[in-house]
Design a protein around this motif. Sequence first.
Motif, PDB file in Angstrom:
ATOM      1  N   ASP A 142       0.577  -1.661  -0.155  1.00  0.00           N
ATOM      2  CA  ASP A 142       0.178   0.169   0.057  1.00  0.00           C
ATOM      3  C   ASP A 142       1.057   1.343   0.298  1.00  0.00           C
ATOM      4  O   ASP A 142       0.424   2.466   0.075  1.00  0.00           O
ATOM      5  CB  ASP A 142      -1.053  -0.050   1.382  1.00  0.00           C
ATOM      6  N   THR A 143       1.902   1.336  -0.128  1.00  0.00           N
ATOM      7  CA  THR A 143       3.134   2.312   0.096  1.00  0.00           C
ATOM      8  C   THR A 143       2.405   3.350  -1.014  1.00  0.00           C
ATOM      9  O   THR A 143       2.256   4.635  -0.630  1.00  0.00           O
ATOM     10  CB  THR A 143       4.496   1.653  -0.271  1.00  0.00           C
ATOM     11  N   ARG A 144       2.463   2.916  -1.711  1.00  0.00           N
ATOM     12  CA  ARG A 144       2.748   4.565  -3.385  1.00  0.00           C
ATOM     13  C   ARG A 144       0.925   4.643  -2.656  1.00  0.00           C
ATOM     14  O   ARG A 144       0.576   6.383  -3.208  1.00  0.00           O
ATOM     15  CB  ARG A 144       2.212   3.432  -4.267  1.00  0.00           C
ATOM     16  N   GLU A 145      -0.228   3.999  -2.910  1.00  0.00           N
ATOM     17  CA  GLU A 145      -1.725   4.699  -2.046  1.00  0.00           C
ATOM     18  C   GLU A 145      -2.076   5.135  -1.099  1.00  0.00           C
ATOM     19  O   GLU A 145      -2.255   6.717  -1.230  1.00  0.00           O
ATOM     20  CB  GLU A 145      -3.033   3.530  -2.041  1.00  0.00           C
ATOM     21  N   GLY A 181       0.672   7.208  -0.324  1.00  0.00           N
ATOM     22  CA  GLY A 181       1.960   8.367  -0.716  1.00  0.00           C
ATOM     23  C   GLY A 181       0.363   9.353  -0.955  1.00  0.00           C
ATOM     24  O   GLY A 181       1.024  10.300  -1.455  1.00  0.00           O
ATOM     25  N   ALA A 182      -0.478   8.734  -2.638  1.00  0.00           N
ATOM     26  CA  ALA A 182      -1.095   9.468  -2.830  1.00  0.00           C
ATOM     27  C   ALA A 182      -1.626  10.070  -2.252  1.00  0.00           C
ATOM     28  O   ALA A 182      -2.839  11.580  -1.743  1.00  0.00           O
ATOM     29  CB  ALA A 182      -1.440   8.556  -4.242  1.00  0.00           C
ATOM     30  N   ASP A 205      -0.510  13.058  -1.346  1.00  0.00           N
ATOM     31  CA  ASP A 205      -0.577  14.084  -1.444  1.00  0.00           C
ATOM     32  C   ASP A 205      -1.619  15.159  -1.927  1.00  0.00           C
ATOM     33  O   ASP A 205      -1.504  16.536  -2.210  1.00  0.00           O
ATOM     34  CB  ASP A 205       0.056  13.153  -3.091  1.00  0.00           C
ATOM     35  N   ARG A 240       4.783  13.192   2.774  1.00  0.00           N
ATOM     36  CA  ARG A 240       4.334  11.836   3.354  1.00  0.00           C
ATOM     37  C   ARG A 240       4.791  11.315   4.629  1.00  0.00           C
ATOM     38  O   ARG A 240       4.429  10.184   5.295  1.00  0.00           O
ATOM     39  CB  ARG A 240       4.969  10.745   2.470  1.00  0.00           C
ATOM     40  N   SER A 269       2.604  -3.809 -10.485  1.00  0.00           N
ATOM     41  CA  SER A 269       4.156  -3.298  -9.635  1.00  0.00           C
ATOM     42  C   SER A 269       3.924  -3.375  -8.041  1.00  0.00           C
ATOM     43  O   SER A 269       4.579  -3.326  -7.411  1.00  0.00           O
ATOM     44  CB  SER A 269       5.054  -2.041 -10.360  1.00  0.00           C
ATOM     45  N   ASP A 270       2.777  -3.184  -7.792  1.00  0.00           N
ATOM     46  CA  ASP A 270       1.998  -3.319  -6.559  1.00  0.00           C
ATOM     47  C   ASP A 270       1.673  -4.129  -5.580  1.00  0.00           C
ATOM     48  O   ASP A 270       2.005  -3.946  -4.600  1.00  0.00           O
ATOM     49  CB  ASP A 270       0.372  -2.332  -6.559  1.00  0.00           C
TER      50      ASP A 270
END
Length: 215
Positions: A17-20, A22-23, A26, A32, A81-82
């Motif tokens: 879940d890192t990218r989500e 981070g989103a 933002d 972050r 990639s997730d």
Amino acid sequence: MVVRAVVFDVGETLLDDTREFGAWADWIGVPRHTFSAVLGAVTAAGRDNAETFEYFRPGFDVAVERQRREDAGQGERIEDSDLYPDVRPALTTLRDCGLWLGVAGNQTIRAAELLRSLDLPVDLVATSGEWGLAKPAREFFDRLVTWSGFEPAEIVYVGDHRDNDVLPAHAAGLRVAHIRRGPWGHLWAADPVLRAAADWQVESLIELPALLAGA
């Protein structure tokens, strides 16, 4: 009773879940690392993730803001990639063993569509948004049992979260595998209540085929 089906949670079980997260940081305009620190405090207190937003924007409506993200072209994304690196190999091996596989977690209708687009080697995908039921409610797991077509004791539910995954799945009569990864998986890994409820505890999904073969 013989294990015949395995159903997986989504966030921090199949998906990193890192990218989500981070989103979201933002989107609300906070660093972050600050968002992560507050999320960690909320997690450690055993509270719902959504409460994290209250510290930055009191009255924050996650559903409304999620739609605003979609409208702004910054909505949910789930890409190959997730996935954690062990996901496809483990699912493939489990399916080759003749097990029925499902994915069911607390996600949106949109997330269900995105998960299906990944063409994972599973039989069915469902989310709380589609069912109108969310973990840890007993009704979610009762629906999961009906959806799978197996008896509760024939199903292993795999998840990282003590209160949303391990304890309610166990209470519903399912067998449970706790995966020690992500903030919740690590936070509660040594918790005696979790360990008493979980049939297995793993560091990677790759461990499951051998463990379940023994079951």
